[in-house]
Design a protein around this motif. Structure first.
Motif, PDB file in Angstrom:
ATOM      1  N   SER A  33      -8.747  -5.263  16.407  1.00 54.59           N
ATOM      2  CA  SER A  33      -7.546  -5.564  15.364  1.00 54.59           C
ATOM      3  C   SER A  33      -7.963  -6.467  14.181  1.00 54.59           C
ATOM      4  O   SER A  33      -7.354  -6.564  13.024  1.00 54.59           O
ATOM      5  N   ALA A  34      -8.985  -7.482  14.743  1.00 54.16           N
ATOM      6  CA  ALA A  34      -9.550  -8.632  13.760  1.00 54.16           C
ATOM      7  C   ALA A  34     -10.757  -8.323  13.209  1.00 54.16           C
ATOM      8  O   ALA A  34     -11.409  -8.918  12.563  1.00 54.16           O
ATOM      9  N   ARG A  35     -10.936  -6.923  13.317  1.00 48.05           N
ATOM     10  CA  ARG A  35     -12.142  -6.516  12.751  1.00 48.05           C
ATOM     11  C   ARG A  35     -12.018  -5.230  11.730  1.00 48.05           C
ATOM     12  O   ARG A  35     -12.883  -4.503  11.512  1.00 48.05           O
ATOM     13  N   ASN A  36     -10.746  -5.344  11.005  1.00 49.41           N
ATOM     14  CA  ASN A  36     -10.370  -4.389  10.032  1.00 49.41           C
ATOM     15  C   ASN A  36      -9.609  -5.287   8.950  1.00 49.41           C
ATOM     16  O   ASN A  36      -8.857  -5.777   9.566  1.00 49.41           O
ATOM     17  N   THR A  37      -9.947  -4.960   7.869  1.00 52.38           N
ATOM     18  CA  THR A  37      -9.347  -5.998   6.897  1.00 52.38           C
ATOM     19  C   THR A  37      -7.777  -5.765   6.633  1.00 52.38           C
ATOM     20  O   THR A  37      -7.094  -6.304   5.702  1.00 52.38           O
ATOM     21  N   LEU A  38      -7.419  -4.308   6.663  1.00 50.19           N
ATOM     22  CA  LEU A  38      -6.027  -3.984   7.048  1.00 50.19           C
ATOM     23  C   LEU A  38      -5.346  -4.421   8.049  1.00 50.19           C
ATOM     24  O   LEU A  38      -4.129  -4.238   8.247  1.00 50.19           O
ATOM     25  N   LEU A 307       7.204   1.126   2.007  1.00 47.11           N
ATOM     26  CA  LEU A 307       7.690   1.986   3.028  1.00 47.11           C
ATOM     27  C   LEU A 307       7.305   1.567   4.378  1.00 47.11           C
ATOM     28  O   LEU A 307       6.113   1.538   4.903  1.00 47.11           O
ATOM     29  N   GLY A 308       8.295   1.049   5.043  1.00 51.88           N
ATOM     30  CA  GLY A 308       8.198   0.460   6.555  1.00 51.88           C
ATOM     31  C   GLY A 308       7.330  -0.711   6.480  1.00 51.88           C
ATOM     32  O   GLY A 308       7.351  -1.456   5.279  1.00 51.88           O
ATOM     33  N   PRO A 309       6.329  -1.058   7.233  1.00 55.84           N
ATOM     34  CA  PRO A 309       5.618  -2.285   7.201  1.00 55.84           C
ATOM     35  C   PRO A 309       4.430  -2.239   6.190  1.00 55.84           C
ATOM     36  O   PRO A 309       3.717  -3.064   6.004  1.00 55.84           O
ATOM     37  N   ALA A 310       4.220  -0.579   5.660  1.00 57.39           N
ATOM     38  CA  ALA A 310       3.154  -0.815   4.532  1.00 57.39           C
ATOM     39  C   ALA A 310       3.771  -0.984   3.367  1.00 57.39           C
ATOM     40  O   ALA A 310       4.885  -0.546   3.173  1.00 57.39           O
ATOM     41  N   GLY A 311       2.995  -1.188   2.316  1.00 53.01           N
ATOM     42  CA  GLY A 311       3.474  -1.244   0.751  1.00 53.01           C
ATOM     43  C   GLY A 311       2.155  -1.250  -0.217  1.00 53.01           C
ATOM     44  O   GLY A 311       1.083  -1.410   0.094  1.00 53.01           O
ATOM     45  N   ILE A 312       2.813  -1.557  -1.422  1.00 55.16           N
ATOM     46  CA  ILE A 312       1.670  -1.580  -2.598  1.00 55.16           C
ATOM     47  C   ILE A 312       1.972  -2.972  -3.007  1.00 55.16           C
ATOM     48  O   ILE A 312       2.778  -3.446  -3.185  1.00 55.16           O
ATOM     49  N   SER A 313       0.556  -3.372  -3.271  1.00 52.19           N
ATOM     50  CA  SER A 313       0.701  -5.072  -3.634  1.00 52.19           C
ATOM     51  C   SER A 313       1.525  -5.322  -4.912  1.00 52.19           C
ATOM     52  O   SER A 313       1.521  -4.457  -5.973  1.00 52.19           O
ATOM     53  N   LEU A 318      -3.227  -0.562  -7.224  1.00 53.31           N
ATOM     54  CA  LEU A 318      -4.271  -0.017  -6.296  1.00 53.31           C
ATOM     55  C   LEU A 318      -4.430  -0.509  -5.037  1.00 53.31           C
ATOM     56  O   LEU A 318      -5.196   0.348  -4.200  1.00 53.31           O
ATOM     57  N   VAL A 319      -3.675  -1.648  -4.425  1.00 49.64           N
ATOM     58  CA  VAL A 319      -4.177  -1.929  -3.303  1.00 49.64           C
ATOM     59  C   VAL A 319      -2.820  -1.905  -2.373  1.00 49.64           C
ATOM     60  O   VAL A 319      -1.731  -2.149  -2.651  1.00 49.64           O
ATOM     61  N   VAL A 320      -3.146  -1.049  -1.288  1.00 49.89           N
ATOM     62  CA  VAL A 320      -2.123  -0.966  -0.471  1.00 49.89           C
ATOM     63  C   VAL A 320      -2.367  -1.924   0.716  1.00 49.89           C
ATOM     64  O   VAL A 320      -3.229  -2.319   1.330  1.00 49.89           O
ATOM     65  N   ASP A 330       1.662   4.544   9.511  1.00 53.83           N
ATOM     66  CA  ASP A 330       2.282   3.783   8.369  1.00 53.83           C
ATOM     67  C   ASP A 330       1.341   4.133   6.980  1.00 53.83           C
ATOM     68  O   ASP A 330       2.063   4.303   5.967  1.00 53.83           O
ATOM     69  N   ILE A 331       0.223   3.735   7.076  1.00 53.62           N
ATOM     70  CA  ILE A 331      -0.559   3.680   5.873  1.00 53.62           C
ATOM     71  C   ILE A 331      -0.546   5.134   5.431  1.00 53.62           C
ATOM     72  O   ILE A 331      -0.564   5.160   4.058  1.00 53.62           O
ATOM     73  N   SER A 332      -0.911   6.037   6.270  1.00 55.12           N
ATOM     74  CA  SER A 332      -0.861   7.419   5.717  1.00 55.12           C
ATOM     75  C   SER A 332       0.247   7.874   5.185  1.00 55.12           C
ATOM     76  O   SER A 332       0.248   8.612   3.958  1.00 55.12           O
ATOM     77  N   ALA A 333       1.338   7.541   5.630  1.00 47.88           N
ATOM     78  CA  ALA A 333       2.721   7.905   5.099  1.00 47.88           C
ATOM     79  C   ALA A 333       2.934   7.391   3.612  1.00 47.88           C
ATOM     80  O   ALA A 333       3.247   8.353   2.826  1.00 47.88           O
ATOM     81  N   LEU A 334       2.549   6.031   3.627  1.00 41.92           N
ATOM     82  CA  LEU A 334       2.558   5.697   2.255  1.00 41.92           C
ATOM     83  C   LEU A 334       1.692   6.097   1.159  1.00 41.92           C
ATOM     84  O   LEU A 334       2.058   6.536   0.103  1.00 41.92           O
ATOM     85  N   ALA A 335       0.508   6.222   1.794  1.00 37.58           N
ATOM     86  CA  ALA A 335      -0.662   7.160   0.883  1.00 37.58           C
ATOM     87  C   ALA A 335      -0.070   8.554   0.471  1.00 37.58           C
ATOM     88  O   ALA A 335      -0.292   8.833  -0.608  1.00 37.58           O
ATOM     89  N   SER A 336       0.440   9.293   1.621  1.00 42.30           N
ATOM     90  CA  SER A 336       1.214  10.665   0.954  1.00 42.30           C
ATOM     91  C   SER A 336       2.236  10.475   0.047  1.00 42.30           C
ATOM     92  O   SER A 336       2.248  11.445  -0.940  1.00 42.30           O
ATOM     93  N   HIS A 337       2.960   9.329   0.218  1.00 45.15           N
ATOM     94  CA  HIS A 337       4.083   9.283  -0.880  1.00 45.15           C
ATOM     95  C   HIS A 337       3.476   8.987  -2.101  1.00 45.15           C
ATOM     96  O   HIS A 337       3.815   9.644  -3.167  1.00 45.15           O
ATOM     97  N   ILE A 338       2.534   8.171  -2.256  1.00 46.42           N
ATOM     98  CA  ILE A 338       1.993   7.939  -3.577  1.00 46.42           C
ATOM     99  C   ILE A 338       1.345   9.234  -4.103  1.00 46.42           C
ATOM    100  O   ILE A 338       1.749   9.346  -5.280  1.00 46.42           O
ATOM    101  N   LYS A 339       0.421   9.970  -3.431  1.00 48.13           N
ATOM    102  CA  LYS A 339      -0.274  10.957  -4.183  1.00 48.13           C
ATOM    103  C   LYS A 339       0.774  12.049  -4.303  1.00 48.13           C
ATOM    104  O   LYS A 339       0.765  12.480  -5.437  1.00 48.13           O
TER     105      LYS A 339
END
Ligand SMILES: Cc1cc2nc3c(=O)[nH]c(=O)nc-3n(C[C@H](O)[C@H](O)[C@H](O)COP(=O)(O)OP(=O)(O)OC[C@H]3O[C@@H](n4cnc5c(N)ncnc54)[C@H](O)[C@@H]3O)c2cc1C
Length: 357
Positions: A33-38, A307-313, A318-320, A330-339
């Protein structure tokens, strides 16, 4: 074809069955959890910290012996981690860097894969050498830098790449890649195309002399003509620009640019230009045009969207970002929505930059 190197690594488990168990210590229930910048909550059944090149083949032998998958992680700044991984996550932490050669024409710099990329930039600049100052403040490790041919402010690592060594898990050999072998393209390389096969062990850069500042990018061009211009001055400007534009991942967890800038046929750009004559577009050598993914997302009204706990800055379209407690889903759901939004609005397909791991 990459060259097979006459590097002697310790024997594999066939020749010395106990070696892997003795030299590597598996960490059970490894928290990433502390080893990924997301800052995604993520665990791996086992973890391993690889701090010497000879541990890399040993790690693959150990994984095979235990019937487990093995994946490589650097600084975790370009990944979307799944919550659970039922194998071994190996962190590349091999250290070391040096100036290998200096002539009137160039400087050869070598660094091990586990070195921090930005530290390497600062090291070369402090030593008085320019060439990678435009790539300052990109998070992550030296070993991951060639994987997506990191780039920023009009420069990319391919520009100064000399060679690298990598462990080929398909053949068990250490191989040397020339620039041509790497298949570098925009945010792409053979290491990305053949994900999981090669583990980069060390990198060699050729920094040209005399230094040629690269000031073509917006924000840097006003430095042109200054008689006190140094690589350090350009690096400081790049750092200031990045800090003013990008959210700090330590405060607002993110993985940098979430989509590549789409490269499309001119016919696809025509309807966009008809509506937005000043839409940013960058001609490519093959006649196509590179568009700005961030600009498209902003024009679609998605900057700051959640979208839920994920968002666009709010600061950069360009930053999720992870607003707290987001998962890979959650990240993938937001990415799909953006695409889907960009496809419907502009007829342009966006491609995700961070790797699903
Ligand atoms: C705030 C922020 C800003 C960013 N800005 C930029 C930018 O300007 N330009 C840019 O190009 N990128 C940028 N990035 C993306 C990221 O920093 C780079 O892609 C970086 O090189 C990833 O390094 P890492 O060590 O964190 O790799 P990780 O995220 O740990 O891994 C990324 C991929 O590389 C593989 N990998 C890691 N190490 C090795 C190795 N030794 N051998 C083989 N494969 C390996 C992993 O398996 C994974 O597939 C940014 C990210 C953030 C968070």
């Amino acid at each position: 074809m990459p060259q097979r190197l006459a590097i002697v690594l310790p024997p594999n488990s066939d020749q010395c069955p106990d070696m892997t168990e003795q030299t590597l210590s598996l960490i059970p229930d490894f928290d990433l959890s502390a080893r990924n910048t997301l800052a995604l909550k993520a665990r791996s059944r086992f973890g391993l910290v690889l701090d010497a090149p000879d541990q890399v083949p040993a790690a693959f032998a150990l994984a095979e012996k235990r019937g487990l998958g093995l994946r490589i992680l650097g600084g975790g700044s370009n990944v979307v981690l799944s919550p659970e991984f039922e194998g071994i996550t190996a962190l590349v932490a091999i250290k070391g860097r040096s100036i290998r050669e200096e002539t009137d024409e160039h400087v050869l710099v070598e660094a091990a894969a586990g070195e921090n990329w930005n530290d390497l930039v600062a090291y070369t600049v402090k030593a008085g050498f320019g060439g990678i100052e435009n790539l300052a403040l990109i998070p992550g490790t030296v070993g991951a830098a060639p994987v997506q041919n990191i780039g920023a402010y009009g420069a990319e690592i391919a520009d100064v790449f000399e060679s690298l060594t990598a462990y080929d898990s398909a053949t068990g050999e250490v191989v040397e890649f020339s620039r041509q072998d790497c298949g570098f393209a925009y945010r792409d390389s053979v290491f990305k195309q053949q994900a999981g096969r090669f583990v980069v062990l060390s990198l060699r850069l050729r920094l040209p002399k005399p230094w040629q500042p690269n000031l073509g990018f917006a924000g840097l061009s006003e430095l042109a003509g200054r008689d006190d211009l140094t690589p350090g001055l350009v690096m400081d400007r790049v750092i200031a620009l990045r800090q003013s534009k990008l959210p700090d991942w330590r405060v607002t967890p993110n993985a940098g640019s979430f989509f590549q800038n789409p490269v499309v046929a001119p016919s696809q750009v025509e309807p966009i230009l008809a509506e937005f004559p000043n839409a940013p577009k960058y001609p490519q050598a093959d006649g196509k045009l590179k568009l700005s993914a961030g600009w498209l997302i902003e024009q679609a009204g998605l900057k700051g969207f959640t979208l839920g706990p994920a968002g666009i800055s709010e600061r950069h379209a360009l930053v999720v970002v992870n607003h707290g407690g987001a998962s890979a889903d959650d990240i993938s759901a937001l990415a799909s929505h953006i695409k889907a939004t960009i496809r419907a609005r502009f007829g342009v397909e966006l491609h995700q930059e961070p790797v699903l791991l």
